[in-house]
Write a protein that holds these residues in place. Sequence first.
Motif, PDB file in Angstrom:
ATOM      1  N   CYS A 187       0.878  -1.154   0.000  1.00 52.43           N
ATOM      2  CA  CYS A 187       0.000   0.000   0.000  1.00 52.43           C
ATOM      3  C   CYS A 187       0.923   1.212   0.000  1.00 52.43           C
ATOM      4  O   CYS A 187       1.842   1.291   0.813  1.00 52.43           O
TER       5      CYS A 187
ATOM      6  N   ASP B  66      -3.323   0.539  -3.480  1.00 49.85           N
ATOM      7  CA  ASP B  66      -2.716  -0.738  -3.110  1.00 49.85           C
ATOM      8  C   ASP B  66      -2.248  -1.477  -4.355  1.00 49.85           C
ATOM      9  O   ASP B  66      -2.397  -0.999  -5.486  1.00 49.85           O
TER      10      ASP B  66
ATOM     11  N   CYS C  50      -4.633  -0.726   3.290  1.00 50.80           N
ATOM     12  CA  CYS C  50      -4.297   0.692   3.364  1.00 50.80           C
ATOM     13  C   CYS C  50      -4.927   1.390   4.560  1.00 50.80           C
ATOM     14  O   CYS C  50      -4.755   2.600   4.718  1.00 50.80           O
TER      15      CYS C  50
END
Length: 122
Positions: free
Chosen positions: A32, A51, A102
């Motif tokens: 990420c 990501d 993330c």
Amino acid sequence: VQLVDSGGGSVQSGGSLRLSCAVSGYTYSTYCMGWFRQAPGKGRVRVATVDSAGSTEYADSAKGRFTISQDNDKNTLYLQMNSLKPEDTAMYYCVAKSRPDCGGAYWTYSYWGQGTQVTVSS
């Protein structure tokens, strides 16, 4: 892993800037990456992330104005910022972590750039 931020500067309200993050030494297949910012006297806030599947997320304050993108050939992450406002003034940091999740606070990101200053005047 090294992240090198660039592209900050001073602009007037309504202007645009494009931040760049040159990534080197990153060998993980999943990740990420994104941008955090920190205004004077405030905490670090997630701005936008992407990501390894290409999914992007934006803070509410960035939606419709900022666009995160990546050039895998150049190993570079970008943040295009349009319609800038004085409240966007902050130090912007490129970040990365090996997990594709993330979410999470800033401390979950293992790698940080040195930061690039964005100043928006009214």
